[in-house]
Enzyme design. Sequence first.
Site, short mmCIF file in Angstrom:
data_model
loop_
_atom_site.label_atom_id
_atom_site.label_comp_id
_atom_site.label_asym_id
_atom_site.label_seq_id
_atom_site.Cartn_x
_atom_site.Cartn_y
_atom_site.Cartn_z
N LYS A 85 -21.75 142.97 26.78
CA LYS A 85 -23.09 143.30 26.35
C LYS A 85 -23.44 144.57 27.26
CE LYS A 85 -25.60 142.77 29.57
NZ LYS A 85 -25.78 143.07 30.72
N HIS A 115 -22.51 136.68 30.25
CA HIS A 115 -22.11 135.68 31.19
C HIS A 115 -23.03 134.89 31.79
CE1 HIS A 115 -23.88 138.32 34.34
NE2 HIS A 115 -23.65 137.38 34.94
N LYS A 119 -22.78 130.02 32.85
CA LYS A 119 -23.02 129.27 34.37
C LYS A 119 -23.27 128.00 33.81
CE LYS A 119 -25.40 133.49 35.99
NZ LYS A 119 -25.06 133.98 37.04
N GLU A 153 -33.07 140.47 41.81
CA GLU A 153 -31.89 140.74 42.37
C GLU A 153 -32.22 141.72 43.53
OE1 GLU A 153 -28.44 141.92 39.79
OE2 GLU A 153 -29.80 142.49 38.50
N ASP A 172 -30.32 145.78 29.68
CA ASP A 172 -29.34 145.21 30.67
C ASP A 172 -29.71 143.69 30.66
OD1 ASP A 172 -27.20 145.40 32.48
OD2 ASP A 172 -28.58 145.47 34.05
N HIS A 177 -29.46 138.35 28.57
CA HIS A 177 -29.42 137.05 29.27
C HIS A 177 -30.86 136.42 29.41
CE1 HIS A 177 -26.00 138.76 31.11
NE2 HIS A 177 -26.40 139.64 32.00
N LYS A 275 -34.46 144.71 39.90
CA LYS A 275 -33.54 145.00 40.90
C LYS A 275 -34.35 145.47 42.16
CE LYS A 275 -29.52 146.05 38.34
NZ LYS A 275 -28.60 145.06 38.11
C1 BG6 Z 1 -25.11 142.00 34.33
C2 BG6 Z 1 -26.25 143.29 34.57
O1 BG6 Z 1 -25.08 141.54 33.13
O2 BG6 Z 1 -26.03 140.97 35.05
C3 BG6 Z 1 -26.38 143.40 36.06
O3 BG6 Z 1 -25.64 144.06 33.82
C4 BG6 Z 1 -26.69 142.28 36.80
O4 BG6 Z 1 -27.19 144.66 36.07
C5 BG6 Z 1 -26.13 141.13 36.62
O5 BG6 Z 1 -26.65 142.88 38.08
C6 BG6 Z 1 -26.66 139.83 37.33
O6 BG6 Z 1 -25.63 138.76 37.02
P1 BG6 Z 1 -25.71 137.47 37.96
O7 BG6 Z 1 -24.74 136.59 37.43
O8 BG6 Z 1 -25.24 138.08 39.34
O9 BG6 Z 1 -27.16 136.88 37.94
#
Ligand code: BG6
Length: 421
Positions: A85, A115, A119, A153, A172, A177, A275
């Site tokens: 994605k 992803h 989890k 993050e 993103d 997500h 971010k």
């Molecule tokens: C990704 C984004 O899908 O997920 C990133 O493209 C982001 O920008 C990341 O940092 C965060 O994933 P996680 O598993 O570390 O929360």
Amino acid sequence: MKIFLNSEELFDEEKSKKFEDLIKYCHIDFKEEKTFKNLENLLKNNQNEERIFYFSTSSDFYETICKSLNDYKLISENSRVVLEKPIGKDLDSSKEINEKVLGYFKEEQIYRIDHYLGKDTVQNLLALRFSNKMFVPLWDANNIDHIQITLSESVGVESRWEFYNEYGAMRDMVQNHLMQLVCLLAMEPPHSLDPNAIRDEKLKVLNSLRNIEEKDMKDHTVRAQYVAGTIDGKEVQGYLDDGKSTSDTETFVALKIFIDNFRWSNTPFYIRTGKRMSSKNSEIVIQFKSIPYSIFDNYTMPNKLVISFYPDESITLNLMHKIPGLDEKMKLQEVSLELNPPRSFVRKNEAYERLLLDVIRANPTLYMRLDEVKAAWKWTDKIISAWQNNITPMETYKAGTNGPNSVVSMMAKDGRVWHEH
Ligand code: BG6
């Protein structure tokens, strides 16, 4: 049940060596079709084997890669393809890219990865909701005041500035997500764990999202970009300093969302992601309503279920409890009930580990179906286009903070607060 103490105990040198021997590396430049010859040479003796191609590139290249794989006859009935994605930048481009890939792979061969679905804590939402009687009658607008989801993050966009700048936090993180998390929290019970039964229910949630009207856009959406600040005592640059260019790409989004159906009528879901915030924190808060009438003198806090998947994977239920003692009047305090087995007993799986295993097993349950991707774009597109017309102005926030002040006021106006640590 097998109990793992830690991953070192699982490591088996011999098995690892055998696995390494199976790995072959072959260099391809997907912009140079003739380099696919290298892959053809590598795979030529195994025409009928199951092949999984994983496109971890910008979706702009999916068509080119598919065409080259096809020209070199590398795709067969037994092949599967994993697509990262975000697929496209909006509904139209996503449709176009998906159609192109569908020219080479059938829908059941396509695995659209998110992803977050890999989890363990995210999958546990299904277990929590659909295997515990106590939550079943409580999971609705009658009992839940609101739901919050935070994916913050502390990292910036690092070396991905060029890519990220084309997408921003909405494409993103939110379109995929966060939307998927909303689906798992809000969906009706599927009739089974069949991949399509689950995805059908998620789709219904996406189709029930209330469109944010232009008049509500300012109150229900926040977009912002980080400027220089301090994280963990270290000074960090602003987004524009990182990219050395001007840009109106958002690095922070907060939204107030409603799902127009029987279960969730007028129950807000507040979601935020950004971010360069103060810390990395991924968590869901289910805020229950207050009891209808209190017989106690002191204030009783409404129950809260906190599902955290970073930094710790934990589930905590906040309950009211009598403070032990001989006071004349009964005094209460809020206590936390930990719902998890001790972490040291559980081996932590990587999200991608689970998802890659699933694609090898040809199980698409935790992958996004085309109609889900389209429905999520359809909803987010409206917000993106309102933002392009500057209906919600772009704000800034200092790196190392929790976003601009308007994200606090978004909830405060409703008499609510974000759950902070
Ligand atoms: C990704 C984004 O899908 O997920 C990133 O493209 C982001 O920008 C990341 O940092 C965060 O994933 P996680 O598993 O570390 O929360």
